[in-house]
Design a protein around this motif. Structure first.
Motif, short mmCIF file in Angstrom:
data_model
loop_
_atom_site.label_atom_id
_atom_site.label_comp_id
_atom_site.label_asym_id
_atom_site.label_seq_id
_atom_site.Cartn_x
_atom_site.Cartn_y
_atom_site.Cartn_z
N GLN A 113 19.86 12.20 -3.98
CA GLN A 113 19.90 13.54 -3.41
C GLN A 113 18.80 13.64 -2.36
O GLN A 113 17.91 12.80 -2.31
CB GLN A 113 19.70 14.60 -4.50
N GLN A 114 18.85 14.65 -1.52
CA GLN A 114 17.89 14.76 -0.42
C GLN A 114 16.61 15.49 -0.82
O GLN A 114 15.72 15.65 -0.01
CB GLN A 114 18.53 15.44 0.80
N TRP A 115 16.48 15.90 -2.06
CA TRP A 115 15.29 16.62 -2.50
C TRP A 115 14.78 16.04 -3.81
O TRP A 115 15.52 15.41 -4.56
CB TRP A 115 15.56 18.11 -2.65
N MET A 116 13.51 16.28 -4.05
CA MET A 116 12.90 15.81 -5.29
C MET A 116 11.69 16.70 -5.58
O MET A 116 10.94 17.05 -4.68
CB MET A 116 12.46 14.36 -5.15
N ASP A 117 11.53 17.08 -6.84
CA ASP A 117 10.37 17.87 -7.25
C ASP A 117 9.37 16.97 -7.95
O ASP A 117 9.74 16.01 -8.63
CB ASP A 117 10.80 19.00 -8.19
N PHE A 118 8.09 17.31 -7.79
CA PHE A 118 7.01 16.55 -8.41
C PHE A 118 6.10 17.48 -9.18
O PHE A 118 5.65 18.51 -8.65
CB PHE A 118 6.17 15.84 -7.33
N SER A 119 5.79 17.12 -10.39
CA SER A 119 4.85 17.88 -11.20
C SER A 119 3.44 17.67 -10.66
O SER A 119 3.08 16.57 -10.22
CB SER A 119 4.91 17.38 -12.65
N ILE A 120 2.64 18.73 -10.71
CA ILE A 120 1.24 18.62 -10.30
C ILE A 120 0.31 18.97 -11.46
O ILE A 120 -0.87 19.25 -11.26
CB ILE A 120 0.92 19.47 -9.06
N GLY A 121 0.84 18.98 -12.66
CA GLY A 121 0.02 19.23 -13.83
C GLY A 121 -0.12 20.69 -14.21
O GLY A 121 -0.91 21.03 -15.08
N ARG A 122 0.63 21.55 -13.57
CA ARG A 122 0.63 22.99 -13.88
C ARG A 122 2.07 23.45 -13.99
O ARG A 122 2.89 23.13 -13.14
CB ARG A 122 -0.05 23.80 -12.78
N SER A 123 2.37 24.24 -14.99
CA SER A 123 3.75 24.72 -15.15
C SER A 123 4.09 25.83 -14.16
O SER A 123 5.27 26.11 -13.93
CB SER A 123 3.97 25.22 -16.58
N ILE A 124 3.10 26.43 -13.54
CA ILE A 124 3.33 27.55 -12.61
C ILE A 124 3.56 27.10 -11.18
O ILE A 124 3.88 27.91 -10.32
CB ILE A 124 2.17 28.56 -12.64
N ALA A 125 3.38 25.79 -10.90
CA ALA A 125 3.53 25.31 -9.53
C ALA A 125 3.97 23.85 -9.53
O ALA A 125 3.67 23.11 -10.46
CB ALA A 125 2.22 25.46 -8.77
N TRP A 126 4.68 23.45 -8.48
CA TRP A 126 5.12 22.08 -8.33
C TRP A 126 5.33 21.81 -6.85
O TRP A 126 5.37 22.72 -6.03
CB TRP A 126 6.38 21.79 -9.13
N LEU A 127 5.42 20.53 -6.50
CA LEU A 127 5.71 20.14 -5.13
C LEU A 127 7.19 19.84 -5.01
O LEU A 127 7.78 19.21 -5.89
CB LEU A 127 4.91 18.89 -4.72
N SER A 128 7.80 20.28 -3.93
CA SER A 128 9.20 20.02 -3.66
C SER A 128 9.29 19.28 -2.33
O SER A 128 8.80 19.77 -1.30
CB SER A 128 9.99 21.33 -3.59
N LEU A 129 9.87 18.10 -2.34
CA LEU A 129 10.01 17.27 -1.15
C LEU A 129 11.47 17.26 -0.73
O LEU A 129 12.35 17.07 -1.57
CB LEU A 129 9.54 15.85 -1.45
N THR A 130 11.73 17.47 0.56
CA THR A 130 13.09 17.46 1.10
C THR A 130 13.11 16.58 2.34
O THR A 130 12.23 16.67 3.19
CB THR A 130 13.54 18.88 1.50
N VAL A 131 14.14 15.73 2.45
CA VAL A 131 14.35 14.89 3.63
C VAL A 131 15.67 15.33 4.25
O VAL A 131 16.68 15.42 3.56
CB VAL A 131 14.42 13.39 3.25
N ASN A 132 15.66 15.61 5.56
CA ASN A 132 16.93 16.00 6.18
C ASN A 132 17.57 14.81 6.90
O ASN A 132 16.98 13.73 6.98
CB ASN A 132 16.74 17.22 7.11
N VAL A 133 18.76 15.01 7.42
CA VAL A 133 19.52 13.91 8.04
C VAL A 133 18.85 13.36 9.29
O VAL A 133 19.13 12.24 9.70
CB VAL A 133 20.98 14.33 8.35
N LYS A 134 17.96 14.13 9.91
CA LYS A 134 17.24 13.66 11.09
C LYS A 134 16.02 12.83 10.72
O LYS A 134 15.33 12.33 11.57
CB LYS A 134 16.83 14.83 11.96
N GLY A 135 15.74 12.76 9.42
CA GLY A 135 14.62 11.95 8.95
C GLY A 135 13.31 12.69 8.80
O GLY A 135 12.29 12.09 8.49
N SER A 136 13.31 13.99 9.04
CA SER A 136 12.06 14.73 8.85
C SER A 136 11.87 15.03 7.37
O SER A 136 12.82 15.14 6.61
CB SER A 136 12.03 16.01 9.68
N ILE A 137 10.62 15.16 6.99
CA ILE A 137 10.27 15.39 5.59
C ILE A 137 9.51 16.71 5.50
O ILE A 137 8.62 16.98 6.28
CB ILE A 137 9.38 14.25 5.05
#
Length: 81
Positions: free
Chosen positions: A16-40
């Motif tokens: 899939q084009q997105w992925m979430d990453f835990s940062i050690g807190r349940s109230i916040a996380w990092l979300s990474l998205t890559v689009n078809v043009k290659g930008s992140i």
């Protein structure tokens, strides 16, 4: 991420084009998205009933946060969520 042993923990890759990453807190996380043009895009997502309060606290530190990162960031408050 594994080698640095930081707070961000890698997840199992999925087709899939997105992925979430835990940062050690349940109230916040990092979300990474890559689009078809290659930008992140990496977003810090705040959740839970106090998300708006936490967002406002971070926004008060906007200049310092951007200075530490070395980039101007886009800040989006989702008013309906």
């Amino acid at each position: 991420m594994d080698a640095r042993a930081g707070r961000v923990k890698p997840a199992k890759p999925r087709p899939q084009q997105w992925m979430d990453f835990s940062i050690g807190r349940s109230i916040a996380w990092l979300s990474l998205t890559v689009n078809v043009k290659g930008s992140i895009r990496v977003a810090l997502v705040l959740g839970g009933q106090d998300a708006k309060t936490h967002y406002q606290l971070l926004l008060q530190e906007k200049d310092q946060i951007e200075e530490e990162i070395g980039e101007e960031l886009l800040w989006h408050e989702l008013l309906d969520r």
